[in-house]
Design a protein around this motif. Sequence first.
Motif, PDB file in Angstrom:
ATOM      1  N   ASP A  21      36.071 -27.700   7.314  1.00 49.40           N
ATOM      2  CA  ASP A  21      36.561 -28.955   6.625  1.00 49.40           C
ATOM      3  C   ASP A  21      37.200 -30.105   7.449  1.00 49.40           C
ATOM      4  OD1 ASP A  21      36.094 -27.383   4.456  1.00 49.40           O
ATOM      5  OD2 ASP A  21      38.092 -26.752   3.802  1.00 49.40           O
ATOM      6  N   ALA A  22      37.676 -29.755   8.575  1.00 50.38           N
ATOM      7  CA  ALA A  22      38.478 -30.933   9.452  1.00 50.38           C
ATOM      8  C   ALA A  22      37.081 -31.564  10.076  1.00 50.38           C
ATOM      9  CB  ALA A  22      39.136 -30.267  10.602  1.00 50.38           C
ATOM     10  N   ARG A  23      36.041 -30.786  10.282  1.00 51.41           N
ATOM     11  CA  ARG A  23      34.780 -31.395  11.252  1.00 51.41           C
ATOM     12  C   ARG A  23      34.145 -32.317  10.096  1.00 51.41           C
ATOM     13  NH1 ARG A  23      31.670 -27.031  12.280  1.00 51.41           N
ATOM     14  NH2 ARG A  23      33.273 -26.531  13.985  1.00 51.41           N
ATOM     15  N   THR A  52      37.221 -30.935  17.532  1.00 52.54           N
ATOM     16  CA  THR A  52      37.601 -30.881  16.214  1.00 52.54           C
ATOM     17  C   THR A  52      39.031 -30.770  16.119  1.00 52.54           C
ATOM     18  OG1 THR A  52      35.587 -29.783  15.832  1.00 52.54           O
ATOM     19  CG2 THR A  52      37.583 -29.952  14.128  1.00 52.54           C
ATOM     20  N   ASP A  53      39.708 -29.810  16.786  1.00 53.39           N
ATOM     21  CA  ASP A  53      41.268 -29.708  16.583  1.00 53.39           C
ATOM     22  C   ASP A  53      42.258 -30.833  16.699  1.00 53.39           C
ATOM     23  OD1 ASP A  53      40.306 -26.979  15.499  1.00 53.39           O
ATOM     24  OD2 ASP A  53      40.529 -26.289  17.376  1.00 53.39           O
ATOM     25  N   SER A  54      42.075 -31.493  17.888  1.00 50.68           N
ATOM     26  CA  SER A  54      42.761 -32.471  18.598  1.00 50.68           C
ATOM     27  C   SER A  54      42.628 -33.788  17.504  1.00 50.68           C
ATOM     28  CB  SER A  54      42.676 -32.616  19.916  1.00 50.68           C
ATOM     29  OG  SER A  54      41.532 -32.902  20.340  1.00 50.68           O
ATOM     30  N   SER A  55      41.303 -34.089  17.417  1.00 45.74           N
ATOM     31  CA  SER A  55      41.121 -34.951  16.646  1.00 45.74           C
ATOM     32  C   SER A  55      41.576 -35.072  15.107  1.00 45.74           C
ATOM     33  CB  SER A  55      39.539 -35.193  16.274  1.00 45.74           C
ATOM     34  OG  SER A  55      39.036 -35.457  17.617  1.00 45.74           O
ATOM     35  N   TYR A  56      41.511 -33.935  14.431  1.00 48.26           N
ATOM     36  CA  TYR A  56      42.185 -33.732  13.190  1.00 48.26           C
ATOM     37  C   TYR A  56      43.551 -33.806  13.296  1.00 48.26           C
ATOM     38  CZ  TYR A  56      42.450 -32.068   8.312  1.00 48.26           C
ATOM     39  OH  TYR A  56      42.596 -32.355   6.982  1.00 48.26           O
ATOM     40  N   TYR A  60      58.885 -33.972  21.792  1.00 50.62           N
ATOM     41  CA  TYR A  60      57.932 -32.998  21.157  1.00 50.62           C
ATOM     42  C   TYR A  60      56.366 -33.167  21.576  1.00 50.62           C
ATOM     43  CZ  TYR A  60      61.859 -31.789  18.041  1.00 50.62           C
ATOM     44  OH  TYR A  60      62.965 -31.306  17.472  1.00 50.62           O
ATOM     45  N   ILE A  61      55.751 -32.028  21.953  1.00 60.03           N
ATOM     46  CA  ILE A  61      54.397 -32.232  22.025  1.00 60.03           C
ATOM     47  C   ILE A  61      53.674 -31.429  20.891  1.00 60.03           C
ATOM     48  CG2 ILE A  61      52.450 -31.134  23.329  1.00 60.03           C
ATOM     49  CD1 ILE A  61      54.441 -31.760  25.938  1.00 60.03           C
ATOM     50  N   PHE A  62      52.731 -32.035  20.363  1.00 53.40           N
ATOM     51  CA  PHE A  62      52.017 -31.258  19.376  1.00 53.40           C
ATOM     52  C   PHE A  62      50.617 -30.773  19.802  1.00 53.40           C
ATOM     53  CE2 PHE A  62      54.909 -33.416  16.583  1.00 53.40           C
ATOM     54  CZ  PHE A  62      55.115 -32.596  15.490  1.00 53.40           C
ATOM     55  N   GLU A  63      50.275 -29.555  19.495  1.00 49.35           N
ATOM     56  CA  GLU A  63      49.177 -29.045  19.808  1.00 49.35           C
ATOM     57  C   GLU A  63      48.098 -28.461  18.743  1.00 49.35           C
ATOM     58  OE1 GLU A  63      50.509 -27.048  24.197  1.00 49.35           O
ATOM     59  OE2 GLU A  63      50.828 -26.072  22.311  1.00 49.35           O
ATOM     60  N   GLY A  64      46.849 -28.699  18.997  1.00 51.12           N
ATOM     61  CA  GLY A  64      45.890 -28.673  17.987  1.00 51.12           C
ATOM     62  C   GLY A  64      45.334 -27.060  17.904  1.00 51.12           C
ATOM     63  N   HIS A  65      46.077 -25.903  18.444  1.00 57.82           N
ATOM     64  CA  HIS A  65      45.834 -24.802  18.284  1.00 57.82           C
ATOM     65  C   HIS A  65      45.992 -23.973  16.959  1.00 57.82           C
ATOM     66  CE1 HIS A  65      45.806 -20.363  19.105  1.00 57.82           C
ATOM     67  NE2 HIS A  65      44.904 -20.557  19.988  1.00 57.82           N
ATOM     68  N   SER A  66      44.979 -23.246  16.373  1.00 53.81           N
ATOM     69  CA  SER A  66      45.015 -22.446  15.352  1.00 53.81           C
ATOM     70  C   SER A  66      44.574 -21.143  15.675  1.00 53.81           C
ATOM     71  CB  SER A  66      44.111 -23.080  14.161  1.00 53.81           C
ATOM     72  OG  SER A  66      44.006 -21.944  13.321  1.00 53.81           O
ATOM     73  N   TYR A  67      45.489 -20.245  15.482  1.00 55.82           N
ATOM     74  CA  TYR A  67      45.344 -18.736  15.815  1.00 55.82           C
ATOM     75  C   TYR A  67      44.347 -18.050  14.613  1.00 55.82           C
ATOM     76  CZ  TYR A  67      48.713 -17.014  12.256  1.00 55.82           C
ATOM     77  OH  TYR A  67      49.224 -16.826  11.125  1.00 55.82           O
ATOM     78  N   VAL A  68      44.460 -18.550  13.838  1.00 58.97           N
ATOM     79  CA  VAL A  68      43.624 -18.374  12.380  1.00 58.97           C
ATOM     80  C   VAL A  68      42.157 -18.444  12.945  1.00 58.97           C
ATOM     81  CG1 VAL A  68      42.897 -18.836  10.108  1.00 58.97           C
ATOM     82  CG2 VAL A  68      45.369 -18.813  10.837  1.00 58.97           C
TER      83      VAL A  68
END
Length: 388
Positions: free
Chosen positions: A250-252, A85-89, A178-186
Amino acid sequence: MTTEALKNGKRVKLCAKCIYDETVSGISFDDDGVCNYCHTMEDLQTEYKTGTPEGEAALKEIIGKVKKSGKNKKYDCVVGVSGGTDSSYLLVKLKEWGLRPLAVHYDNTWNTATATENIKKVLDALDVDLYTYVVDHVEIDDIYKAFLKAGVPELDASTDLALAEVMYRAAAKYHIKYIFEGHSYVTEGISPISNMYFDGGYIKDIHKQFGTVPMKTYPLMTFWRFMRWMFIKRIRRIRPFWYIPYSKEDARNYLQEHFQWEYYGGHHLENRITALQHSWYNYKKFNMDNRNLSMAAGVRSGILDREKAIEEYFYTEPYIEEGLLEYFKERMGYHDRDLENILNSECKRYTDYKTYKRYFRMIRPVIYLAVKWNLVPESFYIKYTGKD
């Protein structure tokens, strides 16, 4: 409010705010019964202004720098993709922000068909190029077997580290900063240090002691390679979901509606070896239920009801995909007695093996500066320079 729960037949004290209990490594409680991990999340919220106009403004400023650094280049950023989910969104958002990402995938050869199809659907629809690194399957299975023999919980540590190394390599190859990562601590929290530790020294030592197949294709990130990526190449790592509002649900739903993307059943279950680690190995051998990370994070942020989360976490077992254990046994050449030996062997942790942690502690002030320069995430500083 529930303040205790039954865990492994014993009553345990719970954090008054989330669902972490007194058995969690490194936990402490304040006078109000709130745990230190909740306070860490509060500190991150204060620092990154997550989900506020200030947080969005900070991210907008970063995006402007990314665009400037990528001017006249084919790509201006790298993003790791897993089919989850995270990396796709995150890919969707990067395109919305006008960035030109290069998607990077580390194939540990344990992907589910669902994850592979998800990657293709999203990349094709967004017209994003893919850089894939495939490790030799015999070699990587030997690393997994070595970790099982070592008796530590970080069975799939090699995947997270390899993805980071492959993203750095791709960024260096295409002169991307720059590298972007889909991690969310929330939504994911930050795991206690003793639960999931990994670095190149740890993998190297365990493989040296228990491995039988030479590491030739595995992209090992040594301490000096890590330092090279940080301070010579100065490749920055950005986690946009630390700045803006983010809902995994919501992302899913968005991905399913717009890309015919398919859900794989749970957090980290898009990869078979990771799913096995979370739903069987850690739970059965170490009494470690990795669901508490995302559940506790969801409760802290108000996404999950605390009482329902307690009921699910303490009184139901993790979901394990039908046929997963059979697939694991067949691929690894194991029998039922081998699984019994794995579960009954001595439980150890990363402190029983050689790691780079003492080096990270020695350069703690340098790592702190690296956080401020967006060269490493703050969660790295918290986990790798703190106490065991």
